[in-house]
Write a protein that holds these residues in place. Sequence first.
Motif, mmCIF file in Angstrom:
data_model
loop_
_atom_site.group_PDB
_atom_site.id
_atom_site.type_symbol
_atom_site.label_atom_id
_atom_site.label_comp_id
_atom_site.label_asym_id
_atom_site.label_seq_id
_atom_site.Cartn_x
_atom_site.Cartn_y
_atom_site.Cartn_z
ATOM 1 N N UNK A 49 0.829 -1.212 0.000
ATOM 2 C CA UNK A 49 0.000 0.000 0.000
ATOM 3 C C UNK A 49 0.863 1.261 0.000
ATOM 4 N N UNK A 50 1.991 1.213 0.690
ATOM 5 C CA UNK A 50 2.900 2.358 0.688
ATOM 6 C C UNK A 50 3.449 2.606 -0.712
ATOM 7 N N UNK A 51 3.806 1.521 -1.414
ATOM 8 C CA UNK A 51 4.317 1.656 -2.785
ATOM 9 C C UNK A 51 3.251 2.228 -3.711
ATOM 10 N N UNK A 52 2.018 1.743 -3.588
ATOM 11 C CA UNK A 52 0.929 2.259 -4.424
ATOM 12 C C UNK A 52 0.671 3.741 -4.147
ATOM 13 N N UNK A 53 0.716 4.106 -2.881
ATOM 14 C CA UNK A 53 0.516 5.525 -2.529
ATOM 15 C C UNK A 53 1.652 6.378 -3.085
ATOM 16 N N UNK A 54 2.887 5.865 -2.998
ATOM 17 C CA UNK A 54 4.033 6.606 -3.532
ATOM 18 C C UNK A 54 3.911 6.770 -5.041
ATOM 19 N N UNK A 55 3.406 5.733 -5.719
ATOM 20 C CA UNK A 55 3.240 5.812 -7.176
ATOM 21 C C UNK A 55 2.238 6.904 -7.549
ATOM 22 N N UNK A 62 4.583 14.947 -10.446
ATOM 23 C CA UNK A 62 5.389 14.979 -11.660
ATOM 24 C C UNK A 62 6.838 14.614 -11.443
ATOM 25 N N UNK A 63 7.104 13.706 -10.499
ATOM 26 C CA UNK A 63 8.472 13.258 -10.230
ATOM 27 C C UNK A 63 8.800 12.106 -11.180
ATOM 28 N N UNK A 64 9.412 12.436 -12.299
ATOM 29 C CA UNK A 64 9.577 11.486 -13.400
ATOM 30 C C UNK A 64 10.452 10.302 -13.008
ATOM 31 N N UNK A 65 11.608 10.571 -12.423
ATOM 32 C CA UNK A 65 12.544 9.486 -12.090
ATOM 33 C C UNK A 65 11.948 8.532 -11.063
ATOM 34 N N UNK A 66 11.375 9.099 -10.016
ATOM 35 C CA UNK A 66 10.764 8.256 -8.978
ATOM 36 C C UNK A 66 9.563 7.504 -9.531
ATOM 37 N N UNK A 67 8.836 8.136 -10.448
ATOM 38 C CA UNK A 67 7.694 7.481 -11.079
ATOM 39 C C UNK A 67 8.155 6.271 -11.886
ATOM 40 N N UNK A 68 9.279 6.428 -12.595
ATOM 41 C CA UNK A 68 9.809 5.302 -13.388
ATOM 42 C C UNK A 68 10.200 4.150 -12.459
ATOM 43 N N UNK A 69 10.801 4.460 -11.309
ATOM 44 C CA UNK A 69 11.184 3.412 -10.360
ATOM 45 C C UNK A 69 9.957 2.691 -9.813
ATOM 46 N N UNK A 70 8.913 3.447 -9.505
ATOM 47 C CA UNK A 70 7.692 2.824 -9.002
ATOM 48 C C UNK A 70 7.049 1.930 -10.063
ATOM 49 N N UNK A 71 7.121 2.361 -11.327
ATOM 50 C CA UNK A 71 6.570 1.551 -12.425
ATOM 51 C C UNK A 71 7.304 0.228 -12.545
#
Length: 276
Positions: A49-55, A62-71
């Motif tokens: 749930x923490x990962x989903x919330x972070x995503x 609009x945090x592109x790099x962190x968004x790519x890591x979450x993906x």
Amino acid sequence: MPVWETIISSSPIEILKNIVDVLLVWFVFYKLITIIKGTKAVQLLKGIFVILFARMLTEYLGLVTLKWMMDQVLMFGFLAIIILFQPEIRRALEQLGRGRLFARSAMQEEEERDRLIEAFNKSVSYMAKRRIGALISIEKETGLSEYIETGIQMNSHVTSELLINIFIPNTPLHDGAVIIQKNHIAAAGCYLPLSENPFISKELGTRHRAAIGLSEVTDAITIVVSEETGAVSLTANGDINRNLTMEEFEKQLRETWFGAESEDTSNPFWKWRKRK
């Protein structure tokens, strides 16, 4: 509204099917929660749930790099779930194969009862052989909160090792009673009301009088191990059954605590003869 229009245009049978469908989905989720309850899977679910919330947060900010890591994490998430939840999945499939998936709650309750009886049997046997005095009260319908407040709060799981350690002589909690509430050790070192019954045998000490006294004002069950003789006693409903063997103790504790039927149905607890 499309949803409202869909409901209006649906026939009563279709509406009923949809309601049943939703209820079944909720029931499945409920059973899954009961299966993983109390296991490490609960903590793993929190992490997911923490990962989903972070995503979602990275998408919003609009945090592109962190968004790519979450993906990337979510892309391999299904395989990771299978690996991490392997014990729970295997247990659920085994129960489904035995037809016990939906009887899980009843089975868990029976297993917990057996575990508690085994813990009491083991600890009482140990203390009786070594003449370690003990006083253990088990709450039933009548609340024991006023007596719990007189002791040291614990809220611990019932284990034979913990019960034995509590009553070891010259330790801080060995005086007083341990009170069991909702299958947990609620408190230790508690004070119980002494019985004022003049017909109680003079050879009984303070522990036995406290056990009888509590049983006179509540429906609690109290286990007593004599410090002088190592004899095991059980009190309930103002009565005491003394000098029990371990087989008799286990049988009577199960009957009075969980309502299990005795093999001799003509001889219920309150009619059992006091052993002299």
